[in-house]
Design a protein around this motif. Structure first.
Motif, PDB file in Angstrom:
ATOM      1  N   HIS A  98       0.855  -1.177   0.000  1.00 43.99           N
ATOM      2  CA  HIS A  98       0.000   0.000   0.000  1.00 43.99           C
ATOM      3  C   HIS A  98       0.894   1.232   0.000  1.00 43.99           C
ATOM      4  O   HIS A  98       1.697   1.420   0.915  1.00 43.99           O
ATOM      5  CB  HIS A  98      -0.940  -0.020   1.212  1.00 43.99           C
ATOM      6  CG  HIS A  98      -2.105  -0.951   1.015  1.00 43.99           C
ATOM      7  ND1 HIS A  98      -2.033  -2.299   1.238  1.00 43.99           N
ATOM      8  CD2 HIS A  98      -3.374  -0.711   0.555  1.00 43.99           C
ATOM      9  CE1 HIS A  98      -3.209  -2.855   0.944  1.00 43.99           C
ATOM     10  NE2 HIS A  98      -4.048  -1.916   0.533  1.00 43.99           N
ATOM     11  N   VAL A  99       0.779   2.026  -1.063  1.00 43.01           N
ATOM     12  CA  VAL A  99       1.617   3.215  -1.226  1.00 43.01           C
ATOM     13  C   VAL A  99       0.846   4.435  -0.749  1.00 43.01           C
ATOM     14  O   VAL A  99      -0.266   4.690  -1.216  1.00 43.01           O
ATOM     15  CB  VAL A  99       2.007   3.419  -2.705  1.00 43.01           C
ATOM     16  CG1 VAL A  99       2.842   4.687  -2.866  1.00 43.01           C
ATOM     17  CG2 VAL A  99       2.771   2.218  -3.234  1.00 43.01           C
ATOM     18  N   CYS A 145       5.211   6.592   1.570  1.00 46.92           N
ATOM     19  CA  CYS A 145       5.321   5.567   2.609  1.00 46.92           C
ATOM     20  C   CYS A 145       4.748   4.291   2.001  1.00 46.92           C
ATOM     21  O   CYS A 145       3.602   4.276   1.561  1.00 46.92           O
ATOM     22  CB  CYS A 145       4.525   5.981   3.848  1.00 46.92           C
ATOM     23  SG  CYS A 145       4.522   4.727   5.139  1.00 46.92           S
ATOM     24  N   THR A 169       3.804   0.454   2.682  1.00 42.71           N
ATOM     25  CA  THR A 169       3.554  -0.480   3.779  1.00 42.71           C
ATOM     26  C   THR A 169       3.105  -1.831   3.231  1.00 42.71           C
ATOM     27  O   THR A 169       2.269  -1.897   2.332  1.00 42.71           O
ATOM     28  CB  THR A 169       2.491   0.101   4.725  1.00 42.71           C
ATOM     29  OG1 THR A 169       3.004   1.323   5.265  1.00 42.71           O
ATOM     30  CG2 THR A 169       2.180  -0.852   5.867  1.00 42.71           C
ATOM     31  N   VAL A 170       3.702  -2.871   3.771  1.00 37.87           N
ATOM     32  CA  VAL A 170       3.391  -4.241   3.363  1.00 37.87           C
ATOM     33  C   VAL A 170       2.999  -5.014   4.614  1.00 37.87           C
ATOM     34  O   VAL A 170       3.713  -4.981   5.614  1.00 37.87           O
ATOM     35  CB  VAL A 170       4.627  -4.896   2.695  1.00 37.87           C
ATOM     36  CG1 VAL A 170       4.407  -6.389   2.488  1.00 37.87           C
ATOM     37  CG2 VAL A 170       4.946  -4.215   1.381  1.00 37.87           C
ATOM     38  N   THR A 171       1.863  -5.676   4.577  1.00 38.55           N
ATOM     39  CA  THR A 171       1.360  -6.365   5.761  1.00 38.55           C
ATOM     40  C   THR A 171       0.986  -7.806   5.434  1.00 38.55           C
ATOM     41  O   THR A 171       0.297  -8.054   4.447  1.00 38.55           O
ATOM     42  CB  THR A 171       0.107  -5.650   6.310  1.00 38.55           C
ATOM     43  OG1 THR A 171       0.409  -4.262   6.489  1.00 38.55           O
ATOM     44  CG2 THR A 171      -0.315  -6.244   7.648  1.00 38.55           C
ATOM     45  N   SER A 176       4.626  -6.734   9.489  1.00 41.81           N
ATOM     46  CA  SER A 176       4.445  -5.570   8.618  1.00 41.81           C
ATOM     47  C   SER A 176       5.748  -4.812   8.453  1.00 41.81           C
ATOM     48  O   SER A 176       6.574  -4.736   9.360  1.00 41.81           O
ATOM     49  CB  SER A 176       3.350  -4.639   9.155  1.00 41.81           C
ATOM     50  OG  SER A 176       3.776  -4.006  10.337  1.00 41.81           O
ATOM     51  N   VAL A 215       7.240  -1.049   7.007  1.00 41.40           N
ATOM     52  CA  VAL A 215       6.905   0.324   6.622  1.00 41.40           C
ATOM     53  C   VAL A 215       8.186   0.983   6.106  1.00 41.40           C
ATOM     54  O   VAL A 215       9.183   1.039   6.823  1.00 41.40           O
ATOM     55  CB  VAL A 215       6.341   1.105   7.830  1.00 41.40           C
ATOM     56  CG1 VAL A 215       6.066   2.558   7.441  1.00 41.40           C
ATOM     57  CG2 VAL A 215       5.059   0.450   8.354  1.00 41.40           C
ATOM     58  N   ILE A 245      -8.310  -6.382   7.674  1.00 37.55           N
ATOM     59  CA  ILE A 245      -7.594  -5.185   8.106  1.00 37.55           C
ATOM     60  C   ILE A 245      -7.654  -4.096   7.035  1.00 37.55           C
ATOM     61  O   ILE A 245      -7.928  -4.364   5.864  1.00 37.55           O
ATOM     62  CB  ILE A 245      -6.111  -5.475   8.436  1.00 37.55           C
ATOM     63  CG1 ILE A 245      -5.381  -6.027   7.207  1.00 37.55           C
ATOM     64  CG2 ILE A 245      -5.988  -6.437   9.608  1.00 37.55           C
ATOM     65  CD1 ILE A 245      -3.872  -5.893   7.304  1.00 37.55           C
ATOM     66  N   HIS A 266      -5.604  -0.267   5.741  1.00 37.05           N
ATOM     67  CA  HIS A 266      -4.381   0.531   5.834  1.00 37.05           C
ATOM     68  C   HIS A 266      -4.794   1.994   5.966  1.00 37.05           C
ATOM     69  O   HIS A 266      -5.474   2.522   5.079  1.00 37.05           O
ATOM     70  CB  HIS A 266      -3.484   0.290   4.618  1.00 37.05           C
ATOM     71  CG  HIS A 266      -2.725  -1.004   4.711  1.00 37.05           C
ATOM     72  ND1 HIS A 266      -3.271  -2.220   4.373  1.00 37.05           N
ATOM     73  CD2 HIS A 266      -1.460  -1.268   5.154  1.00 37.05           C
ATOM     74  CE1 HIS A 266      -2.371  -3.173   4.589  1.00 37.05           C
ATOM     75  NE2 HIS A 266      -1.258  -2.631   5.057  1.00 37.05           N
ATOM     76  N   PRO A 308       3.765  11.292   4.502  1.00 38.35           N
ATOM     77  CA  PRO A 308       2.691  10.298   4.584  1.00 38.35           C
ATOM     78  C   PRO A 308       3.111   9.120   5.453  1.00 38.35           C
ATOM     79  O   PRO A 308       4.278   8.722   5.465  1.00 38.35           O
ATOM     80  CB  PRO A 308       2.511   9.856   3.127  1.00 38.35           C
ATOM     81  CG  PRO A 308       3.825  10.118   2.479  1.00 38.35           C
ATOM     82  CD  PRO A 308       4.441  11.294   3.188  1.00 38.35           C
ATOM     83  N   VAL A 309       2.156   8.591   6.211  1.00 38.53           N
ATOM     84  CA  VAL A 309       2.374   7.390   7.023  1.00 38.53           C
ATOM     85  C   VAL A 309       1.215   6.448   6.729  1.00 38.53           C
ATOM     86  O   VAL A 309       0.061   6.880   6.701  1.00 38.53           O
ATOM     87  CB  VAL A 309       2.393   7.724   8.534  1.00 38.53           C
ATOM     88  CG1 VAL A 309       2.611   6.455   9.352  1.00 38.53           C
ATOM     89  CG2 VAL A 309       3.464   8.740   8.842  1.00 38.53           C
ATOM     90  N   VAL A 310       1.523   5.184   6.497  1.00 38.04           N
ATOM     91  CA  VAL A 310       0.490   4.185   6.209  1.00 38.04           C
ATOM     92  C   VAL A 310       0.637   3.043   7.201  1.00 38.04           C
ATOM     93  O   VAL A 310       1.696   2.417   7.270  1.00 38.04           O
ATOM     94  CB  VAL A 310       0.617   3.637   4.766  1.00 38.04           C
ATOM     95  CG1 VAL A 310      -0.438   2.575   4.505  1.00 38.04           C
ATOM     96  CG2 VAL A 310       0.516   4.767   3.754  1.00 38.04           C
ATOM     97  N   LEU A 311      -0.417   2.803   7.986  1.00 37.07           N
ATOM     98  CA  LEU A 311      -0.338   1.773   9.020  1.00 37.07           C
ATOM     99  C   LEU A 311      -1.491   0.789   8.917  1.00 37.07           C
ATOM    100  O   LEU A 311      -2.637   1.189   8.706  1.00 37.07           O
ATOM    101  CB  LEU A 311      -0.375   2.436  10.398  1.00 37.07           C
ATOM    102  CG  LEU A 311       0.854   3.297  10.695  1.00 37.07           C
ATOM    103  CD1 LEU A 311       0.602   4.157  11.907  1.00 37.07           C
ATOM    104  CD2 LEU A 311       2.084   2.424  10.887  1.00 37.07           C
ATOM    105  N   PRO A 312      -1.186  -0.503   9.078  1.00 42.01           N
ATOM    106  CA  PRO A 312      -2.246  -1.514   9.068  1.00 42.01           C
ATOM    107  C   PRO A 312      -2.982  -1.510  10.399  1.00 42.01           C
ATOM    108  O   PRO A 312      -2.360  -1.363  11.458  1.00 42.01           O
ATOM    109  CB  PRO A 312      -1.473  -2.825   8.889  1.00 42.01           C
ATOM    110  CG  PRO A 312      -0.119  -2.564   9.458  1.00 42.01           C
ATOM    111  CD  PRO A 312       0.144  -1.089   9.309  1.00 42.01           C
ATOM    112  N   THR A 334      -7.753   2.520   3.268  1.00 40.93           N
ATOM    113  CA  THR A 334      -7.818   1.653   2.093  1.00 40.93           C
ATOM    114  C   THR A 334      -7.888   0.189   2.513  1.00 40.93           C
ATOM    115  O   THR A 334      -7.140  -0.250   3.390  1.00 40.93           O
ATOM    116  CB  THR A 334      -6.604   1.903   1.172  1.00 40.93           C
ATOM    117  OG1 THR A 334      -6.646   3.269   0.748  1.00 40.93           O
ATOM    118  CG2 THR A 334      -6.628   1.003  -0.048  1.00 40.93           C
ATOM    119  N   THR A 356      -8.044  -3.715   0.813  1.00 38.25           N
ATOM    120  CA  THR A 356      -7.801  -4.436  -0.438  1.00 38.25           C
ATOM    121  C   THR A 356      -7.964  -5.937  -0.236  1.00 38.25           C
ATOM    122  O   THR A 356      -7.423  -6.495   0.717  1.00 38.25           O
ATOM    123  CB  THR A 356      -6.372  -4.152  -0.949  1.00 38.25           C
ATOM    124  OG1 THR A 356      -6.171  -2.736  -0.999  1.00 38.25           O
ATOM    125  CG2 THR A 356      -6.158  -4.746  -2.333  1.00 38.25           C
TER     126      THR A 356
END
Lengths: 219, 219
Positions: free
Chosen positions: A38-39, A82, A84-86, A106, A108, B36, B38, B47-51, B84, B86
């Motif tokens: 997720h970008v 950023c 992020t891969v989870t 995860s 980041v 979950i 993001h 930008p910060v992306v967190l699960p 988001t 997915t």
């Protein structure tokens, strides 16, 4: 103790520090196992988070999209992103609702994405993404022609500034729930697997499904 | 034709408009099936992306975290967020590398998150999240006490401004590849399933695994 993955403020965990993985091998492991990322980027002042495919070569991440995509154009304009891969590994049931959790891994990554413009590097980026999402396809499928190469945007991001967070294993309950609780507690593992491949209607019936596809259905 | 889900600029797709789902039922479907999300926000300009986990009640999304989390504090400060979700349904192999793709369903929600402070609404938010991630646990596990309730941050986000994108079905190849190509093309479906539950070591051996957990292992 190994050197931290990255020591910048935004890649240092402020919460649940015990879940921080400090090894670059953990970062590579998460990135290599997951399929999409997720970008996140800032567009007209607002955050935008989009799912996309990617691939890793060493400490370089490649991701791609159409040159017509406004979001990708923004990312290519050398702005902060950023990625992020989870990976979700399981649902953690505790005796108390408050200690319900998830097992996950995860990663980041913070940095500035760069648009790849040189043809050879662009092809290398596309190959890296292809080898990640559909290993074997680079050798099997019809290659990218110059018109297609021009229409795809390939971005690259350095993996220097990154953090990894991992939760695994049993639930964690409060002492009073351990002593007196009666609720069930445990982990429900989550698995992702590939099903039976379905050929496209235009593929002749006698065409065998290639090994690189079949191999994914029985890991 | 149904009214669009949302007609703001940032929730209107600029690319692959044929993949836009315009129905609110599609949005609810994606949010209800995934586990979950993001969450993207802008923190110190980046930008910060967190699960994170979430739950949906009508057109309200709830998500939560510790009150000690800097990222959640930022989201609670009534700033723009992008949530988001997915679901990856399959890998799409085409005859040409350029038409390789993925089958997926994704929802992107824009809005300003609000911190829930009133105890009754906070409990409702926690119940909504619990019912989504671990259905049955709200009735089975030890309830949230006042100390725990104070320590958790519950955020809410309105689902008004949202878009849904769906790709499904066969690969799409170029006319010349349909006529002359020999590479295999098709879809490799991706499945997520629950494995065998593992009880925590402190749960007595004779304790049955409750129905609400067992039910998830054979859908």
């Amino acid at each position: 103790m190994p050197a931290p993955l990255s020591s910048t403020t935004r890649s240092t965990l402020t919460r649940k520090k015990n879940r921080a993985a400090l090894d670059r091998a953990d970062l590579h492991g998460v990135l290599d196992e997951a399929l999409i990322c997720h970008v996140g980027l800032v567009l007209n002042g607002s955050p935008v988070v989009l799912p996309t495919g990617y691939g890793r070569d060493g400490d370089t991440l490649y991701f791609h999209g159409s040159t017509g995509s406004g979001n990708l154009r923004a990312a290519a304009a050398h702005v902060d992103v950023c990625v992020t891969v989870t990976i979700l590994d399981g649902i953690v049931y505790a005796r108390s609702l408050n200690n319900h959790s998830m097992n996950y891994r995860s990663a980041v990554v913070h940095g500035r994405a760069r648009a790849v413009t040189e043809a050879e590097e662009k092809l290398h980026g596309l190959r890296t993404i292809t080898d990640h999402l559909t290993p074997g396809s680079w050798e099997h499928a019809r290659e990218v022609n110059s018109k297609e190469l021009a229409a795809v945007a390939v971005l690259t991001l350095d993996l220097t500034e990154a953090s990894v967070k991992i939760r695994s294993g049993d639930p964690s309950d409060e002492p009073e729930d351990l002593a007196e609780g009666t609720a069930w507690a445990g982990v429900l593992p989550l698995r992702t697997s590939f099903g039976e491949p379905t050929p496209a209607p235009y593929v002749p019936g006698e065409t065998p499904i290639p090994d690189h596809v079949v191999a994914r259905t029985h890991p």
